[in-house]
Scaffold this active site. Structure first.
Site, PDB file in Angstrom:
ATOM      1  N   SER A 104     -37.783 -14.644  -6.687  1.00  0.00           N
ATOM      2  CA  SER A 104     -36.358 -14.972  -6.840  1.00  0.00           C
ATOM      3  C   SER A 104     -35.467 -13.739  -6.921  1.00  0.00           C
ATOM      4  CB  SER A 104     -36.131 -15.889  -8.039  1.00  0.00           C
ATOM      5  OG  SER A 104     -36.274 -15.194  -9.247  1.00  0.00           O
ATOM      6  N   SER A 105     -36.063 -12.576  -7.167  1.00  0.00           N
ATOM      7  CA  SER A 105     -35.250 -11.348  -7.142  1.00  0.00           C
ATOM      8  C   SER A 105     -34.681 -11.104  -5.746  1.00  0.00           C
ATOM      9  CB  SER A 105     -36.089 -10.138  -7.541  1.00  0.00           C
ATOM     10  OG  SER A 105     -36.775 -10.408  -8.717  1.00  0.00           O
TER      11      SER A 105
ATOM     12  N   THR B 234     -38.324 -17.337 -11.843  1.00  0.00           N
ATOM     13  CA  THR B 234     -37.533 -17.363 -13.074  1.00  0.00           C
ATOM     14  C   THR B 234     -36.464 -16.270 -13.127  1.00  0.00           C
ATOM     15  OG1 THR B 234     -39.200 -16.010 -14.167  1.00  0.00           O
ATOM     16  CG2 THR B 234     -39.379 -18.390 -14.449  1.00  0.00           C
TER      17      THR B 234
HETATM   18  N1  LIG Z   1     -41.763 -15.933 -13.292  1.00  0.00           N
HETATM   19  C1  LIG Z   1     -41.230 -15.658 -12.108  1.00  0.00           C
HETATM   20  O1  LIG Z   1     -41.064 -16.561 -11.325  1.00  0.00           O
HETATM   21  C2  LIG Z   1     -40.807 -14.243 -11.833  1.00  0.00           C
HETATM   22  C3  LIG Z   1     -40.755 -13.876 -10.383  1.00  0.00           C
HETATM   23  N2  LIG Z   1     -40.544 -12.467 -10.233  1.00  0.00           N
HETATM   24  C4  LIG Z   1     -39.611 -14.571  -9.670  1.00  0.00           C
HETATM   25  O2  LIG Z   1     -38.532 -14.613 -10.196  1.00  0.00           O
HETATM   26  O3  LIG Z   1     -39.771 -15.041  -8.568  1.00  0.00           O
END
Ligand SMILES: NC(=O)C[C@H](N)C(=O)O
EC number: 3.5.1.1
Length: 613
Positions: A144-145, A175
């Site tokens: 998601s970054s 997240t």
């Molecule tokens: N827990 C997660 O999903 C973190 C991951 N880096 C994302 O945001 O895609």
């Protein structure tokens, strides 16, 4: 409802002929605010939308669309032990997992249990609907970054395409930027009438220990069974309003918090829904997606000794909107006229600046000289908005060319999706820079009178739970008022905090009763007060179906204007045949208004017209 959506979105043969990886056709990027052209709908999405009308048992099942964007929830470890998104794995594995897919039930319902049939959650028990769900996987799957505003636009367009074919929606998301996406969607999805839940996990769902399973399962259960017509975030047994959430922990499974607003739903042994907190649409408007965003927005966090140059550069062209994160209850150093001047110069140029706190909890309030001075230079109070909500709201509001700057400023300081707790008289705070001598008191709305009334009820009931008493009493109070045709009594009940959408043992609410007795004014009142047009009774009917069967053109018209559609699973042949035989033209007219085409064979093989001829 357009009951021919399965034809418009692609024939069954066409859909079945696809390869499993055809979702690679998805294009991230279009930003124009134009209507969605079915010809440009990716085939994989068409397939996800193409559940046959008779494939769902209208009384016991609900349909949920899962939009899978990426994130840890579906990641696998590569050879170096690093988590990476892997395409075409999630659905395949879920089909083999007994907690996500009841193979025996799927076989008995669809004749086969794999391939293109929906996944089916195991039975949830008494009065709960099973979730039949389709997964639409984006390509590429994203950490998601890496997500951008274009992805928010794409998701909102896809929700629009499939909106009428499903009862609820779950978005699987990483997240890291989940709170931004949830906040943005809350603004972009206008007059939302169905539950949209964004969720993800801290540990991949495929690992032995994972929060992904519970988060995903609970999101599916809520989307299939409860009317929470908001963009929500589900994490760690709580459903929050999406635009109130923020990621607060990098490693805990309790990764999200909603610092200034209580959860909408708590999951424990029971599922406790806080009906009075749910934000419901109160306009006679259809669901609509706003698909443009303004990218010239930013967040400026004040810190001791920040230079004038830093602030000026940040506020310079092409910036259109800035979230100003200030100290405590909204303070900025009063000993810095240079900063005040830079802010005044920007607001006079038309930049919208909104003040929120740097604190993890609480609101900005003009309690101190240092805070109220910001109002004098045209900076708007953002009250208790999260940075994610403030930024995405700015981006949404600034992308409304039809709103002039005064309107945009008013809307920024007004509660439009439950994203902020606003005082009652905010209009005088939103004008462009003006001279103000006294500070403005920001009254946070007091609690509803129900709280006092509610406190008495458990005592009367000698230990019986409050929610049980409410469930028994509310529908009868409401029905009585509806039958008496008394808006005044409904208004009194509302003031006491009674949930106007409370349902009886047959899953019917006051809107069904008002439709049944044909009281147009009461139907309108209930719709304007947030009662859902989409709720279904124990037979699977919704108020529009009732109005059509009764042939009440005026009420059917009102419900349609508010976005109602006939339940997608319903097989209408029998009803239409009876109406045709009885010569009930008013009823047939209502069904026609609702999008039924009489010469189209229904899933049961008949057409109403054929039988009449
Ligand atoms: N827990 C997660 O999903 C973190 C991951 N880096 C994302 O945001 O895609």
């Amino acid at each position: 409802m357009d009951r021919n959506i399965k034809f418009e979105l692609g024939s069954e043969e066409e859909l079945n002929s696809e390869e499993s990886d055809e979702c690679t056709e998805i294009v991230h990027g279009p930003t124009e605010n134009n209507p969605i052209d079915p010809a440009h709908v990716p085939k994989a999405l068409r397939r996800s939308c193409s559940l046959e009308c008779c494939q769902t048992d209208i009384k016991t099942e609900s349909r949920v669309l899962v939009l899978y964007t990426g994130g840890t929830i579906g990641m696998v470890r590569n050879d170096n032990g690093v988590l990476v998104p892997k395409p075409n794995v999630l659905e395949h594995r879920l089909r083999k997992s007994a907690i996500f897919h009841d193979v025996a039930y799927a076989k008995s319902r669809f004749g086969h249990a794999s391939g293109k049939s929906p996944l089916v959650l195991p039975n949830l028990g008494d009065r709960m609907r099973r979730a039949l769900f389709m997964i639409y996987e984006y390509s590429p799957l994203l950490d998601s970054s890496n997500m951008t505003m274009d992805d928010w636009i794409q998701i909102s367009k896809d929700l629009k395409i499939c909106y009428e074919n499903f009862d609820g929606f779950v978005i699987l998301h990483g997240t890291d930027t989940l709170a931004y996406t949830a906040s943005a969607l809350s603004f972009m999805l206008e007059n939302l009438g169905k539950t949209v839940i964004v969720t993800g996990s801290q540990i991949p769902i495929f690992e032995t220990r994972s929060d992904g399973r519970d988060n995903f399962l609970s999101a599916l259960v809520i989307a299939a069974n409860y009317s929470v017509p908001e963009v929500c975030v589900f994490f760690n047994n709580r459903l929050h309003r999406g635009n109130r959430t923020t990621k607060v922990n990098t490693s805990s499974l309790d990764a999200f918090n909603s610092p200034n607003f209580a959860p909408l739903v708590n999951i424990g042994i029971n599922i406790e829904v806080n009906q009075n907190l749910i934000f419901r649409p109160t306009e006679l408007e259809k669901f609509h997606v706003h698909t443009t965003l303004n990218r010239n927005v930013g967040i400026l966090r004040i810190f001791p000794s920040i230079t004038t140059q830093t602030v000026k550069s940040f506020l310079a062209e092409p910036m259109h909107g800035v979230v100003l994160q200030t100290y405590g209850a909204g303070n900025i150093p009063s000993s810095r006229p240079d900063l005040m001047e830079a802010l005044r110069e920007a607001t006079e140029r038309g930049v919208i600046i909104i003040n929120i706190t740097q604190c993890a909890k609480g609101a900005v309030a003009a309690l101190y000289e240092t805070g109220s001075a910001l109002l004098d230079v045209g900076v708007l109070p953002g009250y208790d908005m999260t940075p994610e909500a403030a930024l995405t709201k700015l981006s949404y509001v600034l992308a409304h060319p039809d709103w002039d700057i005064e309107t945009q400023r008013k809307i920024m300081a007004r509660n439009i999706r439950g994203e902020l707790t606003a005082p009652r008289n905010i209009l005088d705070l939103t004008r462009l820079p003006r001279n103000r001598s006294s500070s403005v008191r920001l009254d946070i709305d007091s609690k509803s009178p129900l709280e006092s009334l509610a406190a008495l009820l458990p005592l009367l009931a000698n230990g019986t739970s409050l929610s049980y008493i409410q469930a028994v009493l509310y529908p009868s109070f409401l029905y009585d008022a509806v039958r008496a045709g008394s808006i005044a009594r409904l208004e009194d009940l509302k003031k006491c905090g009674v949930d106007l959408g409370a349902k009886d043992a047959n899953s019917r609410d006051a809107l069904f009763v008002a439709t049944e007795i044909g009281n147009h004014e009461i139907v309108e009142y209930l719709l304007l007060n947030g009662v859902s047009v989409h709720s279904r009774d124990i037979n699977g009917d919704n108020p529009l179906m009732l109005a059509c069967k009764k042939g009440d053109v005026k009420i059917a018209d009102l419900l349609l204007k508010t976005g109602a559609h006939l339940p997608h699973q319903s097989c209408l042949s029998d009803v239409l045949i009876k109406k045709a035989e009885a010569g009930d033209l008013r009823s047939l007219e209502c069904f026609k208004m609702a999008g039924v085409q009489f010469n189209q064979p229904e899933c049961c093989g008949h057409t109403a017209l054929q039988s009449f001829l």
